[in-house]
Design a protein around this motif. Structure first.
Motif, PDB file in Angstrom:
ATOM      1  N   LEU A 168      16.514 -32.077 -25.543  1.00 17.43           N
ATOM      2  CA  LEU A 168      16.949 -32.704 -26.793  1.00 17.43           C
ATOM      3  C   LEU A 168      17.445 -31.658 -27.787  1.00 17.43           C
ATOM      4  O   LEU A 168      18.460 -31.863 -28.468  1.00 17.43           O
ATOM      5  N   VAL A 169      16.756 -30.512 -27.877  1.00 18.38           N
ATOM      6  CA  VAL A 169      17.175 -29.452 -28.803  1.00 18.38           C
ATOM      7  C   VAL A 169      18.547 -28.916 -28.412  1.00 18.38           C
ATOM      8  O   VAL A 169      19.418 -28.698 -29.270  1.00 18.38           O
ATOM      9  N   SER A 170      18.762 -28.692 -27.127  1.00 17.46           N
ATOM     10  CA  SER A 170      20.069 -28.173 -26.690  1.00 17.46           C
ATOM     11  C   SER A 170      21.182 -29.165 -26.996  1.00 17.46           C
ATOM     12  O   SER A 170      22.296 -28.765 -27.352  1.00 17.46           O
ATOM     13  N   LEU A 171      20.906 -30.456 -26.868  1.00 20.28           N
ATOM     14  CA  LEU A 171      21.914 -31.461 -27.209  1.00 20.28           C
ATOM     15  C   LEU A 171      22.199 -31.484 -28.704  1.00 20.28           C
ATOM     16  O   LEU A 171      23.353 -31.660 -29.128  1.00 20.28           O
ATOM     17  N   MET A 172      21.168 -31.305 -29.513  1.00 24.59           N
ATOM     18  CA  MET A 172      21.378 -31.273 -30.963  1.00 24.59           C
ATOM     19  C   MET A 172      22.196 -30.051 -31.377  1.00 24.59           C
ATOM     20  O   MET A 172      23.034 -30.129 -32.277  1.00 24.59           O
ATOM     21  N   LEU A 173      21.976 -28.928 -30.725  1.00 28.03           N
ATOM     22  CA  LEU A 173      22.727 -27.717 -31.069  1.00 28.03           C
ATOM     23  C   LEU A 173      24.157 -27.752 -30.540  1.00 28.03           C
ATOM     24  O   LEU A 173      25.030 -27.059 -31.079  1.00 28.03           O
ATOM     25  N   SER A 174      24.425 -28.540 -29.501  1.00 29.14           N
ATOM     26  CA  SER A 174      25.742 -28.529 -28.867  1.00 29.14           C
ATOM     27  C   SER A 174      26.806 -29.266 -29.675  1.00 29.14           C
ATOM     28  O   SER A 174      27.996 -29.149 -29.361  1.00 29.14           O
ATOM     29  N   SER A 175      26.410 -30.009 -30.686  1.00 32.15           N
ATOM     30  CA  SER A 175      27.394 -30.748 -31.474  1.00 32.15           C
ATOM     31  C   SER A 175      28.319 -29.786 -32.206  1.00 32.15           C
ATOM     32  O   SER A 175      27.867 -28.873 -32.901  1.00 32.15           O
ATOM     33  N   GLN A 176      29.634 -29.970 -32.037  1.00 35.27           N
ATOM     34  CA  GLN A 176      30.647 -29.131 -32.660  1.00 35.27           C
ATOM     35  C   GLN A 176      30.462 -27.647 -32.300  1.00 35.27           C
ATOM     36  O   GLN A 176      30.750 -26.753 -33.098  1.00 35.27           O
ATOM     37  N   THR A 177      29.977 -27.388 -31.101  1.00 37.10           N
ATOM     38  CA  THR A 177      29.692 -26.013 -30.675  1.00 37.10           C
ATOM     39  C   THR A 177      30.049 -25.870 -29.204  1.00 37.10           C
ATOM     40  O   THR A 177      29.807 -26.783 -28.412  1.00 37.10           O
ATOM     41  N   LYS A 178      30.595 -24.719 -28.845  1.00 36.28           N
ATOM     42  CA  LYS A 178      30.915 -24.461 -27.454  1.00 36.28           C
ATOM     43  C   LYS A 178      29.644 -24.221 -26.654  1.00 36.28           C
ATOM     44  O   LYS A 178      28.623 -23.778 -27.186  1.00 36.28           O
ATOM     45  N   ASP A 179      29.741 -24.506 -25.350  1.00 31.65           N
ATOM     46  CA  ASP A 179      28.559 -24.367 -24.496  1.00 31.65           C
ATOM     47  C   ASP A 179      28.056 -22.929 -24.440  1.00 31.65           C
ATOM     48  O   ASP A 179      26.847 -22.686 -24.299  1.00 31.65           O
ATOM     49  N   GLN A 180      28.959 -21.952 -24.538  1.00 33.05           N
ATOM     50  CA  GLN A 180      28.520 -20.561 -24.505  1.00 33.05           C
ATOM     51  C   GLN A 180      27.630 -20.235 -25.697  1.00 33.05           C
ATOM     52  O   GLN A 180      26.603 -19.549 -25.555  1.00 33.05           O
ATOM     53  N   VAL A 181      28.002 -20.718 -26.879  1.00 35.77           N
ATOM     54  CA  VAL A 181      27.212 -20.454 -28.080  1.00 35.77           C
ATOM     55  C   VAL A 181      25.886 -21.203 -28.021  1.00 35.77           C
ATOM     56  O   VAL A 181      24.830 -20.673 -28.392  1.00 35.77           O
ATOM     57  N   THR A 182      25.919 -22.441 -27.524  1.00 37.30           N
ATOM     58  CA  THR A 182      24.682 -23.223 -27.412  1.00 37.30           C
ATOM     59  C   THR A 182      23.704 -22.559 -26.444  1.00 37.30           C
ATOM     60  O   THR A 182      22.495 -22.486 -26.717  1.00 37.30           O
ATOM     61  N   ALA A 183      24.220 -22.079 -25.326  1.00 33.72           N
ATOM     62  CA  ALA A 183      23.345 -21.429 -24.356  1.00 33.72           C
ATOM     63  C   ALA A 183      22.714 -20.168 -24.927  1.00 33.72           C
ATOM     64  O   ALA A 183      21.531 -19.884 -24.691  1.00 33.72           O
ATOM     65  N   ARG A 218      23.034 -24.577 -40.633  1.00 30.82           N
ATOM     66  CA  ARG A 218      22.097 -24.870 -41.734  1.00 30.82           C
ATOM     67  C   ARG A 218      21.593 -26.312 -41.647  1.00 30.82           C
ATOM     68  O   ARG A 218      20.388 -26.563 -41.834  1.00 30.82           O
ATOM     69  N   ASN A 219      22.502 -27.240 -41.399  1.00 31.64           N
ATOM     70  CA  ASN A 219      22.066 -28.627 -41.254  1.00 31.64           C
ATOM     71  C   ASN A 219      21.183 -28.807 -40.024  1.00 31.64           C
ATOM     72  O   ASN A 219      20.224 -29.588 -40.043  1.00 31.64           O
ATOM     73  N   LYS A 220      21.494 -28.081 -38.962  1.00 28.45           N
ATOM     74  CA  LYS A 220      20.713 -28.225 -37.737  1.00 28.45           C
ATOM     75  C   LYS A 220      19.310 -27.644 -37.890  1.00 28.45           C
ATOM     76  O   LYS A 220      18.374 -28.115 -37.226  1.00 28.45           O
ATOM     77  N   VAL A 221      19.152 -26.645 -38.722  1.00 29.48           N
ATOM     78  CA  VAL A 221      17.800 -26.151 -39.018  1.00 29.48           C
ATOM     79  C   VAL A 221      16.966 -27.259 -39.653  1.00 29.48           C
ATOM     80  O   VAL A 221      15.802 -27.507 -39.279  1.00 29.48           O
ATOM     81  N   LYS A 222      17.564 -27.964 -40.602  1.00 29.64           N
ATOM     82  CA  LYS A 222      16.854 -29.066 -41.263  1.00 29.64           C
ATOM     83  C   LYS A 222      16.545 -30.183 -40.278  1.00 29.64           C
ATOM     84  O   LYS A 222      15.426 -30.727 -40.269  1.00 29.64           O
ATOM     85  N   TYR A 223      17.509 -30.535 -39.423  1.00 32.00           N
ATOM     86  CA  TYR A 223      17.288 -31.606 -38.464  1.00 32.00           C
ATOM     87  C   TYR A 223      16.210 -31.249 -37.444  1.00 32.00           C
ATOM     88  O   TYR A 223      15.394 -32.097 -37.052  1.00 32.00           O
TER      89      TYR A 223
END
Length: 408
Positions: A168-183, A218-223
């Motif tokens: 779930l965390v990886s999916l939340m971070l992947s929004s508007q982000t490339k897979d390389q950065v998410t990984a 920043r928003n993802k830290v809050k979420y």
């Protein structure tokens, strides 16, 4: 008259079947008929009473008008001592009325509401052939989503509820982000301790450094903090096992919910539609009409795409969009669907750069400069140097300035 024919007594056959020795007077016959009619009237009233009771038991309401008794003899009266049972002929008026009413009722039920409209099952032409070509182009499994997607970002040695939380965390971070950065962000989070308890106890500044540079970090830290607290309070540290429960979490949308159900819970609840699936579905003509957002695309795809393909379609189209069907300038020349895709060999609309950005062309220039990533600022500095240089003077201006110096 003294004729022997009239003088002799003759036998008369009566209605009862008895023979009488001689002819009786007319008055005697009239009295017998009168007494017989009285007995018949009493029997008739008894028969009517029985019929009324039978009708009350069967129809819950008396219908005297429909009662009819079978007549006997030449006087239209029943025989004494007998009660005529009700026959099918007797109930004809009721039966015909009930039958007509039932027909009207059935006809009314059929016409009630909106009449069903026969619609054919729509599906895009050649979609099976196009899907087969996409599978062939994705057979190498070398796209970023194959090695750095949400299925590859969780710790396989962690407990089941921790693995589900990391998905779930990886999916939340992947929004508007490339897979390389998410990984990369997930790798740092797992080294720090990617559990509900650790996320709650980690400060916002530290958590921001761990997930940076994901989009909208920043928003993802809050979420992440709000979602972790909600999971600990309401779900015992695990993630919900339903789409309705997942979309209640802060920062979790329908796409993440359906992918989490598929990856974490191994349940296919819907199609996970991101920007790649949304773009490619519209380009291939896989929708009844073009859609403007991923959620509308998901609903349109689920109307015709077989359910057994819902889990595979996200993985196929995401990798296909990362390698071939690019957002800008898709590689149609190497695509196997270039002859059946309605959008093949068409220039993709590019976003107009903001005014003042390094990639925006100069107002006086009539051509566009194509630069590689990281070279925009070098081009900007070069333009500034050219603008700072004095423009060359015309020969007339140079002679005038030279003459003014000589005079002085």
């Amino acid at each position: 008259m003294s004729s022997p024919y009239f003088a002799q007594s003759r036998s008369v056959v009566t209605r009862s079947g008895n023979r009488t020795a001689g002819c009786r007077p007319a008055a005697s016959l009239r009295s017998r008929l009168t007494s017989s009619r009285g007995n018949a009237d009493s029997q008739c009233s008894a028969a009517v009473k029985v019929e009324v009771e039978v009708d009350e038991a069967r129809l819950s309401q008396p219908r005297p008008s429909s009662l009819s008794l079978s007549t006997g003899g030449g006087h239209g009266l029943p025989q004494p001592g007998t009660v005529q049972p009700k026959t099918e002929t007797d109930a004809l008026p009721l039966s015909s009325h009930s039958r007509r009413r039932r027909q009207l009722k059935v006809e009314y039920d059929k016409d009630e509401g909106v009449s069903p409209v026969k619609t054919e099952h729509w599906e895009p032409p050649n979609w099976k052939k196009q899907l087969g070509f996409i599978r062939e182009m994705r057979s190498g499994r070398d796209a970023p989503v194959d090695n750095m997607g949400a299925e590859k970002c969780y710790d396989t040695e962690a407990p089941a509820h921790v693995r589900r939380f990391q998905v779930l965390v990886s999916l939340m971070l992947s929004s508007q982000t490339k897979d390389q950065v998410t990984a990369g962000a997930m790798q740092k989070l797992r080294a720090h301790g990617c559990t509900v308890e650790n996320i709650i106890s980690t400060g916002d500044e530290t958590l921001g450094k761990l997930i940076y540079p994901v989009g909208f970090w920043r928003n993802k830290v809050k979420y992440l903090k709000l979602t972790s607290a909600m999971l600990q309070k309401e779900f015992g540290g695990d993630i919900p096992n339903s789409v309705e429960g997942l979309v209640r979490l802060p920062g979790v949308g329908p796409k993440m919910a359906h992918l989490a159900m598929d990856i974490a819970w191994d349940q296919v609840s819907g199609i996970g539609v991101d920007t790649h699936v949304h773009r490619i579905s519209n380009r291939l003509g896989w929708l009844w009409k073009p859609t403007k957002n991923p959620e509308d695309t998901r609903k349109a795809l689920e109307e015709w795409l077989p359910r057994e393909l819902w889990s595979e379609i996200n993985w196929l189209l995401v990798g296909f969009g990362q390698q071939v069907c690019l957002p800008v300038n898709p590689l149609c020349s190497v695509c196997l669907n270039q002859h059946s895709c309605p959008s093949a060999h068409k220039i993709s609309p590019t976003k107009r750069p903001k005014a003042g950005s390094p990639r925006s062309p100069s107002p006086t220039s009539s051509f566009k400069i194509k630069t590689e990533p990281g070279q925009e600022f070098a081009v900007k500095d070069e333009r500034a140097e050219k603008e700072s240089l004095p423009s060359p003077l015309s020969p007339t201006t140079q002679r005038r300035r030279l003459k003014s110096k000589v005079d002085h």
